[in-house]
Design a protein around this motif. Structure first.
Motif, short mmCIF file in Angstrom:
data_model
loop_
_atom_site.label_atom_id
_atom_site.label_comp_id
_atom_site.label_asym_id
_atom_site.label_seq_id
_atom_site.Cartn_x
_atom_site.Cartn_y
_atom_site.Cartn_z
N UNK A 241 0.83 -1.19 0.00
CA UNK A 241 0.00 0.00 0.00
C UNK A 241 0.86 1.25 0.00
N UNK A 242 0.41 2.27 -0.72
CA UNK A 242 1.19 3.51 -0.80
C UNK A 242 0.28 4.63 -1.27
N UNK A 243 0.73 5.87 -1.07
CA UNK A 243 0.00 7.00 -1.63
C UNK A 243 1.00 8.02 -2.15
N UNK A 244 0.50 8.86 -3.03
CA UNK A 244 1.35 9.84 -3.71
C UNK A 244 1.48 11.10 -2.87
N UNK A 245 2.71 11.63 -2.80
CA UNK A 245 2.96 12.96 -2.24
C UNK A 245 3.36 13.84 -3.41
N UNK A 246 2.52 14.81 -3.72
CA UNK A 246 2.74 15.65 -4.90
C UNK A 246 3.77 16.74 -4.60
#
Length: 304
Positions: A241-246
């Protein structure tokens, strides 16, 4: 005719419908797991639970199997993830031919991995198409089609379950319509066709040169199989699992960058990826914070 878990809701819907389900056809039992123990397909297990007869031919084009099907005199064949090409000799037996449950919005994503590729490509929606099978892969006339939005949190697993249920309900509507002669088959626009090629374990290795958003989509698309992974030194680390840091990466792709003490931020080809769930050599699914307690990854660490 079906084999894996995806086909079970269709089997159960047929059993509960007004249509007479004469025979369940599935692939032979296969060895599975590390012990290579012979295991029955999910459809066989479900069919036996419903008290339905099951056939498991090794070759569905054999004359003996065609004679078996002919004796049942079916009006139609229903196919959902059977896993083998249905020969024309079998398609020609029933008056209504064979109807197939395909988990994509055909003509998009013909092929063996239609659930995963819309996630990989970042499509806003997908769906289920019921088609009339012909000799070409997933190219038959469309009978009915239904859409569903892809949620930003959807994985291949969640889409699989949703599309399996949608496909089962739509299949019954299709059979009802065929019985009542209210469905008009619609040819596919073959010029708009795209492919969904089979995924391999090697496809799960993360290329940190890709954009953070593309990596995050791939993590969801390849969950649960084949899974995405990277290497921390010699240790293979699965990313669950991961999420984007813009934010600009400001480091070479694959480099761990500074964040909170319990965070794992990794530079990509465009932006940062915040890794939230991993699985290391122990085989345990761990939050990144728990994993980092025993596996230090200071800024500058390279993942490959």
């Amino acid at each position: 005719m079906g084999t894996p878990e995806f086909a079970v809701p269709t089997l159960e819907a047929l059993y509960a419908s007004r249509h007479a389900l004469a025979l369940v056809v599935t692939q032979p039992d296969r060895p599975r797991g590390r012990g290579r123990v012979l295991a029955a397909p999910a459809v066989k297990v479900a069919a036996h639970g419903l008290g339905l007869p099951v056939a498991q031919p090794y070759k569905i084009g054999d004359a003996a199997f065609l004679e078996t099907i002919d004796r049942f005199a079916p009006d139609a064949l229903v196919v959902a993830a059977y896993g083998k090409i249905i020969p024309q000799s079998l398609l020609d037996l029933p008056p209504l031919g064979a109807v197939n449950v395909h988990p994509s919005l055909l003509p998009k994503y013909r092929g063996p991995a239609p659930i995963q590729w819309p996630l990989i490509q970042g499509d806003p929606e997908t769906g289920v198409t019921i088609i009339q099978l012909n000799a070409q892969m997933d190219a038959g006339d469309i009978l009915l089609q239904e859409k569903t939005a892809i949620d930003p949190a959807d994985s291949a697993e969640s889409l699989h379950d949703r599309l399996a249920e949608m496909g089962a309900a739509l299949l019954i509507k299709t059979l009802d319509g065929l019985a009542e002669n209210t469905i008009i088959p619609r040819p596919q626009d073959h010029d708009q066709a795209t492919l969904a090629p089979m995924l391999k374990k090697a496809d799960g290795r993360i290329d940190w040169r890709m954009k953070a958003l593309a990596i995050e989509r791939r993590i969801r698309a390849l969950n649960p199989w084949p899974g995405t992974f990277t290497f921390h030194g010699k240790e293979r680390l699965k990313i669950l699992g991961a999420k984007v840091i813009a934010r600009p990466a400001e480091a070479a792709p694959g480099t761990v960058v500074a964040g909170l003490d319990d965070e794992l931020r990794v530079a990509t080809g465009d932006g940062l990826l915040l890794v939230e769930m991993v699985q290391g050599a122990s085989g345990k699914r761990l939050s990144t914070a728990d994993y980092l307690r025993g596996h230090a990854m200071p800024p500058g660490t390279r993942l490959t």
